[in-house]
Design a protein around this motif. Structure first.
Motif, PDB file in Angstrom:
ATOM      1  N   LEU B 152      27.915  79.970  48.142  1.00 35.10           N
ATOM      2  CA  LEU B 152      26.611  79.776  48.894  1.00 35.10           C
ATOM      3  C   LEU B 152      26.731  79.913  50.351  1.00 35.10           C
ATOM      4  O   LEU B 152      26.172  80.497  51.063  1.00 35.10           O
ATOM      5  CB  LEU B 152      25.654  78.709  48.497  1.00 35.10           C
ATOM      6  N   LEU B 153      27.828  78.835  50.981  1.00 31.56           N
ATOM      7  CA  LEU B 153      28.133  78.847  52.497  1.00 31.56           C
ATOM      8  C   LEU B 153      28.730  80.235  52.787  1.00 31.56           C
ATOM      9  O   LEU B 153      28.298  81.027  53.860  1.00 31.56           O
ATOM     10  CB  LEU B 153      28.993  77.654  52.654  1.00 31.56           C
ATOM     11  N   ILE B 154      29.437  80.921  52.089  1.00 28.27           N
ATOM     12  CA  ILE B 154      30.189  82.092  52.366  1.00 28.27           C
ATOM     13  C   ILE B 154      29.008  83.235  52.391  1.00 28.27           C
ATOM     14  O   ILE B 154      29.314  84.046  53.147  1.00 28.27           O
ATOM     15  CB  ILE B 154      31.372  82.510  51.402  1.00 28.27           C
ATOM     16  N   ALA B 155      28.202  83.140  51.305  1.00 30.36           N
ATOM     17  CA  ALA B 155      27.309  84.016  51.049  1.00 30.36           C
ATOM     18  C   ALA B 155      26.264  84.170  52.482  1.00 30.36           C
ATOM     19  O   ALA B 155      26.186  85.157  52.937  1.00 30.36           O
ATOM     20  CB  ALA B 155      26.636  83.687  49.793  1.00 30.36           C
ATOM     21  N   ILE B 156      26.054  82.960  52.877  1.00 29.01           N
ATOM     22  CA  ILE B 156      24.890  83.074  54.132  1.00 29.01           C
ATOM     23  C   ILE B 156      25.867  83.525  55.311  1.00 29.01           C
ATOM     24  O   ILE B 156      25.335  84.244  55.975  1.00 29.01           O
ATOM     25  CB  ILE B 156      24.408  81.366  54.415  1.00 29.01           C
ATOM     26  N   TRP B 157      26.933  83.066  55.405  1.00 28.21           N
ATOM     27  CA  TRP B 157      27.859  83.427  56.394  1.00 28.21           C
ATOM     28  C   TRP B 157      28.041  84.923  56.455  1.00 28.21           C
ATOM     29  O   TRP B 157      27.712  85.755  57.618  1.00 28.21           O
ATOM     30  CB  TRP B 157      29.107  82.783  56.342  1.00 28.21           C
ATOM     31  N   GLN B 158      28.097  85.663  55.188  1.00 29.41           N
ATOM     32  CA  GLN B 158      28.459  87.059  55.331  1.00 29.41           C
ATOM     33  C   GLN B 158      27.262  87.678  55.593  1.00 29.41           C
ATOM     34  O   GLN B 158      26.907  88.862  56.316  1.00 29.41           O
ATOM     35  CB  GLN B 158      29.006  87.556  53.841  1.00 29.41           C
ATOM     36  N   PHE B 159      26.010  87.143  55.118  1.00 31.06           N
ATOM     37  CA  PHE B 159      24.871  87.601  55.419  1.00 31.06           C
ATOM     38  C   PHE B 159      24.430  87.550  57.153  1.00 31.06           C
ATOM     39  O   PHE B 159      24.156  88.880  57.424  1.00 31.06           O
ATOM     40  CB  PHE B 159      23.689  86.745  54.643  1.00 31.06           C
TER      41      PHE B 159
END
Lengths: 319, 288
Positions: B152-159
């Motif tokens: 999730l953290l990577i997803a938010i970061w990529q977002f």
């Protein structure tokens, strides 16, 4: 001329009314409400000193109160200290707690002050909960010794004695606050709040004023805590909870941040309002929601507090 | 050696929980400059809604998790619209929004108590059984939490790095006027940041609801821990906040092993004070 006359006369008139209230309010419940209101008034007006007058984002003010509560409770019950002395011990104990938290907070800015003061309160609550041998843990302490004066027990006469002790504490605390606010030190606090850089340029130590204001605001808050413990004969970790915090905060906000008498007036009004709401079935919890909504509305519609709003309604010639 | 491994694994579970909580706070802070005191309460609401959908209505856990997450997001957007947005541009905005979100927290907590009562509730686990990591055993549900958090953290970061919407959030956080000038809808960006953060809180709550009991005050302790995390890491960047969350998780687990459950909060607090005295903006810096 008229301004100062009205400003000086109103609080004295209010005090005169409060002094004769017990003549008319003869039942112990009404008097109890007044006593609780006086205690909240001390908490809110002292909180206003650091939050309103100096602009320190202190969200650990109720911690000072809680320290006073437990200091008095432990002194009177565990160590057999005379309850009068135990009440007063709450003051220096709270001042020490204030110094401990003020030293790191003085250098911080903005949101970090909120976070650290808030976390400090949670920490003290953890301490109280974990040291159950001394503090009674989650159950708290009960049957704390009550006040006596010679042979006179304060449990008699429907709380008449407690009423005047609480009123006396509020008067002394208010005089103390007025003395601080009107002094050159008090003006330097406003300078720190409104123009930090300018204050520093004029030789005011911002950190030192912040530390001092937190300690000063803790003294009577701690004594009020001591009185609260001796009066109710109970010390419970609830005093560190969000409920008390939001109630006291709403008094400061609704009364008017940075005004002298606003938080006191709001404390009286809100104590009676919440107690009235608590009397309605199903409203025991909802009253906190009502207060939270009132807090938001005041912030939105009357940021100076209701007292400022009232002042605006008074014709200019009288002000 | 085995106790140490078990401790590290339990630190990993705590760190994952704190990372999910603190990163939500960080998203709102970097975009709006608001610290959301209701974040823990949003987590709690997510858990209660999930319980209602999954257990009371019997629609299943997956529907519950989706519903709880969505409900938290909606409430987050409502909080932004009515309790945060009116105070934009006010000189004391930081302090005022602390108070209004605190009020929101009280409303949500007391509201939950009135709706759902004080009786303890719990969600079933996503999967039953246990998983062994490096010889230390944790429940499969906790393992899912551990695996999901970094994803999730990577997803938010990529977002926030790749997508146009995510970039607009960062632009608004850096300079509102300039962002508005190049055509970014600032109020929409605020609503997205708050909604995303609240959804994250709600999801964390639904996952935690299977491990701990669901009560109106279940959000308080994670919120306070998330505060310690953001004091350590600073609120300025997602990476620093997430890193600090895992560091705090491990430190907490080790402290519990060494000095016991009672003294751990003090040691953590003391550590925090020491950090603040030397690095007033957190170990990893960031804006104040």
């Amino acid at each position: 001329m008229k301004t100062s006359l009205l400003r000086a006369a109103l609080p004295l008139a209010a005090l005169a009314v409060l002094a004769v209230v017990p003549v008319f309010a003869i039942d112990s419940f009404t008097r109890h409400l007044f006593i609780i209101a006086f205690i909240y008034a001390i908490i809110a007006s002292n909180w206003n000193l650091s939050l309103g007058h100096c602009g320190v984002f202190n969200f650990g003010h109720l911690t000072f109160f809680g320290v006073g509560v437990y200091t008095a409770a432990i002194a009177a019950k565990t160590y057999g200290v005379d309850p009068w002395i135990a009440i007063l011990l709450g003051g220096p104990a709270a001042a020490v707690a204030a110094f401990l938290i003020a030293a790191p907070v003085a250098r911080l800015k903005g949101i970090y002050v909120v976070l650290v003061t808030f976390a400090f309160g949670q920490l003290v609550m953890q301490l109280v909960l974990s040291q159950s041998a001394t503090t009674g843990g989650a159950q708290g302490m009960v049957r704390i010794p009550y006040l006596r004066l010679g042979d006179y027990s304060f449990l008699k006469d429907y709380k008449l004695g407690y009423y005047y002790v609480a009123l006396g504490l509020l008067v002394v605390s208010t005089l103390f606050l007025k003395l601080v606010i009107d002094s050159p030190f008090g003006k330097s606090l406003k300078a720190v709040r409104d123009a930090e850089d300018y204050a520093a340029a004029r030789g005011i130590s911002v950190s030192r004023q912040r530390i001092l204001v937190l300690i000063l605001s803790a003294i009577f808050t701690g004594i009020a805590g001591g009185f609260y413990a001796i009066y109710l004969r109970v010390a419970s970790p609830d005093v560190f909870g969000f409920g008390t915090l939001s109630l006291a905060l709403s008094m400061v906000l609704i009364g008017g941040v940075g005004t002298t008498y606003g938080p006191i007036a709001a404390a009286l009004a809100l104590t009676f309002a919440t107690e009235a709401l608590a009397g309605i079935r199903g409203f025991e919890e909802a009253r906190f929601i009502v207060i939270a909504v009132a807090m938001i509305l005041v912030l939105r519609l009357a940021p100076g507090g209701l007292l400022r709003l009232l002042e605006l309604l008074v014709p200019k010639s009288l002000r | 050696m085995e106790t140490l491994l078990a401790t590290l694994v339990s630190g990993l579970v705590l760190g994952s929980l704190y990372a999910l909580m603190a990163s939500g706070l960080s998203v709102v802070w970097t975009t709006l400059g608001v610290f959301n005191f209701a974040h823990g309460a949003l987590m709690m609401i997510g858990a209660f809604i999930a319980w209602t959908i999954s257990e009371a209505l019997g629609l299943g856990l997956i529907a519950g998790i989706a519903g709880g997450t969505a409900a938290a997001a909606v409430i987050g957007i409502v909080i932004e619209r009515f309790l945060v947005r009116p105070f934009y541009g006010s000189r004391a905005m930081l302090l005022i929004t602390v108070m209004t979100t605190l009020a929101a927290m009280i409303i949500l907590e007391k509201g939950a108590l009135m709706i759902w009562g004080a009786r303890l509730k719990q969600l079933p686990r996503l999967v039953e059984g246990e998983v062994s990591i490096l010889g230390a055993t944790i429940s499969a549900h906790e393992a899912i939490l551990v695996a999901l958090a970094p994803l999730l953290l990577i997803a938010i970061w990529q977002f926030t790095v790749r997508s146009a919407t995510g970039r607009s959030l960062r632009a608004v956080g850096q300079n509102q006027e300039s962002a508005a000038l190049i055509g970014i809808d600032v109020p929409v960006a605020f609503a997205i940041a708050f909604g995303l953060s609240a959804a994250l809180a709600g999801l964390t709550g639904t996952l935690l609801g299977s491990i701990r009991f669901i009560t109106p005050t279940m959000g308080v302790e994670p919120l306070v821990k998330a505060m310690i995390v953001v004091i350590f890491g600073g609120l300025g960047s997602l990476g620093a906040t997430a890193g600090a969350a895992y560091v705090i998780g491990f430190i907490e687990a080790l402290l519990i092993l060494w000095i016991g459950l009672y003294w751990t909060p003090f040691a953590l607090f003391l550590l925090m004070i020491v950090v603040l005295v030397f690095r007033p903006n957190g170990i990893f810096g960031g804006r104040g």
